[in-house]
Scaffold this active site. Structure first.
Site, PDB file in Angstrom:
ATOM      1  N   ASP A 130     -20.700 -16.659   5.836  1.00  0.00           N
ATOM      2  CA  ASP A 130     -20.882 -17.556   4.684  1.00  0.00           C
ATOM      3  C   ASP A 130     -19.665 -18.466   4.573  1.00  0.00           C
ATOM      4  O   ASP A 130     -18.769 -18.419   5.412  1.00  0.00           O
ATOM      5  CB  ASP A 130     -21.127 -16.750   3.389  1.00  0.00           C
ATOM      6  CG  ASP A 130     -22.054 -17.508   2.432  1.00  0.00           C
ATOM      7  OD1 ASP A 130     -21.747 -18.667   2.115  1.00  0.00           O
ATOM      8  OD2 ASP A 130     -23.077 -16.941   2.031  1.00  0.00           O
ATOM      9  N   HIS A 191     -23.849 -23.069   4.199  1.00  0.00           N
ATOM     10  CA  HIS A 191     -23.074 -21.832   3.991  1.00  0.00           C
ATOM     11  C   HIS A 191     -22.317 -21.421   5.262  1.00  0.00           C
ATOM     12  O   HIS A 191     -22.337 -20.260   5.660  1.00  0.00           O
ATOM     13  CB  HIS A 191     -23.993 -20.696   3.528  1.00  0.00           C
ATOM     14  CG  HIS A 191     -24.377 -20.799   2.076  1.00  0.00           C
ATOM     15  ND1 HIS A 191     -23.452 -20.832   1.065  1.00  0.00           N
ATOM     16  CD2 HIS A 191     -25.590 -20.879   1.468  1.00  0.00           C
ATOM     17  CE1 HIS A 191     -24.083 -20.935  -0.103  1.00  0.00           C
ATOM     18  NE2 HIS A 191     -25.373 -20.973   0.115  1.00  0.00           N
ATOM     19  N   GLU A 255     -29.857 -23.499   0.597  1.00  0.00           N
ATOM     20  CA  GLU A 255     -28.853 -24.280  -0.138  1.00  0.00           C
ATOM     21  C   GLU A 255     -27.991 -25.160   0.762  1.00  0.00           C
ATOM     22  O   GLU A 255     -26.784 -25.242   0.568  1.00  0.00           O
ATOM     23  CB  GLU A 255     -27.944 -23.324  -0.942  1.00  0.00           C
ATOM     24  CG  GLU A 255     -28.695 -22.497  -1.963  1.00  0.00           C
ATOM     25  CD  GLU A 255     -27.798 -21.542  -2.738  1.00  0.00           C
ATOM     26  OE1 GLU A 255     -27.955 -21.474  -3.959  1.00  0.00           O
ATOM     27  OE2 GLU A 255     -26.953 -20.864  -2.118  1.00  0.00           O
TER      28      GLU A 255
HETATM   29  C1  ACM Z   1     -29.680 -17.286  -1.899  1.00  0.00           C
HETATM   30  O1  ACM Z   1     -29.559 -16.558  -2.898  1.00  0.00           O
HETATM   31  N1  ACM Z   1     -28.986 -18.410  -1.815  1.00  0.00           N
HETATM   32  C2  ACM Z   1     -30.581 -16.956  -0.824  1.00  0.00           C
END
Ligand code: ACM
Ligand code: ZN
Length: 696
Positions: A130, A191, A255
């Site tokens: 991440d 991410h 995201e």
């Molecule tokens: C997530 O909670 N962004 C998958």
């Protein structure tokens, strides 16, 4: 009575009597593997008579689950006589862990795996990469862990860690022995700041990136315009795929901010070359993400793996064989199922996010947000046929292993039951009884878990001011007895039981806690109940707003501001929302001008009454009294609501605010509200400009 099993089996027939465990009965317990027994793969039958115990299953997993059921049935040296037939509702019964935001040790992971296997969970989703940390050793790219696994926090500390490939193999083997498949997640194309910090050439701009120590979704993402980015992912998957024998690899996909792709020549060239022009429901950049995920699907296929991604992978078109993990509600999962794809349901607000609050945010430790009580988690029932369900435990606001366990248990038991048990066999009351047993078992292993706290409807607060009388009611987030004292002493399981609302007409100290059926006390709350006179008001009129003075610097505590600090002359502001917005924010707050601010003026309250105030500002003073002090806590939510009796009219107010980053949370992101409600109201009002005066 036969003990209630978690997860509740398909059918349990009680037969009366019991089988007694002695040295010489061991031979009468038989586990029979019979591939032709006709039971579904993980199913089993278990027959206990007075003279023998026999489990039958078509797979070793089935026998393992029969053994787990037998363990839960056993009471001392007795096993009650039963006939059980059992098999799971779903083939994917998962839990997810996030060692990226806060690292989790191998021992911590193994403890979770060990417990979850006993409740027939069969999948662990390991979120290994991440923005804030890359957690898996990749031999070809050593900087992923030498650089990407470590970050400097805003308090100066260094946080990090990673799993060597040997450790990964150890965890995978440990899980496999317990019939848990470990599914790794390697996030792309968003991410991925930790990877980009290590290898900036993977991003669009190729700019060096510093430590990433706040939460959120930055715009620094991988560049799908560049072939070398896909070569990198191919190399990573080459190493990852051999460490994880399962059929799936999770590629994230959630995201991903696409702003940089809009400006990146390589990304735009790719869009042109691949004909990724806008469609009715997708931008070129969304189609570029879809292209990148499709390439990823090809890479995984090369190594014999199938792709799972978060529901954002629907945007711009799903890859042909992708499995979708639906987290933003069920919508994505439903759309994917309609297109013939496999789906795993993990809708965040329907109870599947175990990083959300499980009790009153006014007293529970800081979490990201939300309201996923045990009962809410338990009530979740996918609205369409799916491959399975999963509970997710993100770790932004989890600062210790004890807290990780506190967030996970007992809600993880509810996840286990949703995954296995047929809806008609679910029963929350019976489940809660079994949860007590399961929690007692956690105690024996030294594993922490949530025990509810007595909560005040409308929001808990510990200092209860009153004028004539205070009526105090308490509830719990799951059914549990409450015990209390009024003499200041620590409650014990033998203390008086709460039977209904208290009525106080004079000062008192109430100490109250929940007590489990096995006599363990939860956290004790201490409430000071105080008869007050109305604080006299001054006439409120004049110019609306507040006066603000500031001094620049990064301070975690008000007391850290040096006496020599240079403060600006007071300047007028319109209202409280101006206080945290003096400087523009940045995704990672790099180059940010942090500051301390103090706003003063008067607040006009509408009538004589007791007011409960709430704020995430560092401090709130009323009439010269420090009413709210959020101290050194992370200031995303507050646990310091407080009450005071005020005469109608104007009262001196002072608000103190520190613009900083603490525990990954940026206070500049707070809205900057002072909230109040009267004691008989359940909803808070926002203090707006029309209630504030700069001068009287
Ligand atoms: C997530 O909670 N962004 C998958
Ligand atoms: Zn690019």
């Amino acid at each position: 009575m036969v003990a209630r099993i978690i997860p509740a089996p398909v059918s349990v027939q009680e037969r009366g009597g019991s089988f007694r465990l002695t040295e010489n009965t061991r031979g009468k317990i038989e586990y029979k593997l019979d591939p032709k027994c006709g039971l579904p793969p993980e199913g089993y039958t278990l027959n206990v008579t007075r003279t023998r115990v026999k489990a039958v299953a078509s797979t070793p997993a089935g026998l393992f689950y029969a053994k787990q059921t037998l363990r839960q049935l056993t009471d001392g040296d007795q096993i009650p006589c039963v006939r059980i037939k059992d098999y799971p509702r779903y083939s994917w019964r998962g839990f997810h862990v996030d060692p990226c935001r806060h690292f989790q040790s191998v021992e911590g992971l193994m403890a979770m795996i060990d417990v979850m296997a006993q409740y027939k969970i069969n999948t662990m989703h390991w979120h290994l990469t991440d923005d804030q940390g890359w957690r898996i050793e990749i031999k070809k790219y050593p900087r992923l862990t030498s650089v990407g696994a470590w970050r400097t926090e805003w308090d100066g500390g260094v946080h990090g860690g990673f799993y060597t490939q040997d450790e990964v193999r150890e965890v995978v083997a440990y899980a496999a022995e317990r019939f848990i498949t470990v599914v790794p997640e390697i996030e792309m194309p968003g991410h991925a700041v930790a990877a980009i910090r290590a290898y900036p050439e993977l991003s669009c701009t190729e700019e060096p990136v510093g430590s990433f120590s706040t939460w959120g979704s930055p715009d620094i993402v991988l560049c799908p315009g560049k072939e070398k980015m896909f070569e990198f992912l191919d190399d990573v998957i080459a190493e990852v795929s051999v460490l994880f024998p399962g059929e799936y690899i999770h590629i994230g996909g959630d995201e991903c901010k696409k702003t940089r792709w809009q400006k990146c020549p390589a990304c735009q060239a790719r869009i042109k070359a691949e004909g990724l022009s806008a469609t009715a429901d997708a931008t070129p950049e969304e189609r570029l993400q879809s292209y990148a995920v499709r390439r990823m699907e090809g890479i995984l296929a090369k190594y014999g793996k199938k792709l799972i991604g978060w529901d954002e992978i629907l945007e711009g078109g799903l890859s042909p064989n992708a499995t979708v993990m639906s987290w933003r509600g069920e919508k994505g999962g439903i759309a994917a199922a309609e297109q013939g794809h496999q789906v795993i349901m993990t809708p965040s607000h329907d109870g599947m996010y175990l990083d959300h609050y499980q009790g009153d945010p006014k007293i529970e430790p800081e979490t990201i947000s939300g309201d996923n009580t045990l009962e809410k988690v338990y009530s979740y029932n996918p609205s369409i046929p799916v491959k399975g369900v999963q509970g997710n435990l993100w770790s932004e606001y989890i600062y210790s292993e004890a807290q990780r366990q506190y967030m996970f248990f007992p809600r993880a038991f509810a996840i286990a039951e949703i995954g296995w048990t047929l809806p008609e066999n679910k029963d929350f009351t019976a489940f809660c009884t079994a949860v007590d047993r399961a929690c007692e078992d956690l105690d024996a292993r030294g594993i922490n878990y949530h025990i509810p706290m007595p909560e005040q409807p409308g929001g808990s607060y510990n200092h209860v001011a009153f004028l004539d009388k205070a009526v105090l009611e308490f509830t719990t987030s799951r059914p549990m007895r409450m015990v209390y004292t009024l003499d200041g002493s620590e409650p014990t399981p033998e203390s008086a039981t709460y039977e209904g609302p208290f009525e106080f007409t004079s000062d008192a100290t109430l100490r109250i806690a929940c007590v489990t059926s096995y006599g363990k006390l939860g956290p004790v709350r201490t409430l000071n109940i105080e008869k007050q006179q109305l604080r006299p008001s001054v006439k409120a009129e004049g110019e609306h707003g507040l006066n603000l003075r500031t001094t620049y610097g990064f301070f975690l505590n008000w007391a850290d501001i040096p006496a020599s600090a240079f403060w600006t002359a007071p300047m007028p502001i319109e209202g409280t929302r101006d206080i945290p917005k003096l400087e523009p924010t940045h995704y990672n707050m790099t180059g940010m001008n942090f500051y301390a601010a103090e706003a003063t003026g008067y607040i006009n309250v509408p009538k004589d009454d007791v007011y409960i105030f709430s704020t995430v500002f560092d401090q709130l003073w009323i009439d010269g009294e420090l009413l709210i002090d959020n101290g050194s806590e992370v200031k995303k939510h507050t646990r310091a609501d407080n009450s005071i009796a005020l005469q109608k009219g104007g009262h001196a107010i002072k608000i103190r605010f520190l613009s900083n980053v603490h525990g990954g949370w940026t206070t500049a992101r707070n809205r900057g509200d002072i909230l109040y409600r009267r004691a008989d109201e359940t909803d808070f009002h926002t203090v707006r400009t029309d209630r504030l005066y700069r001068t009287i």
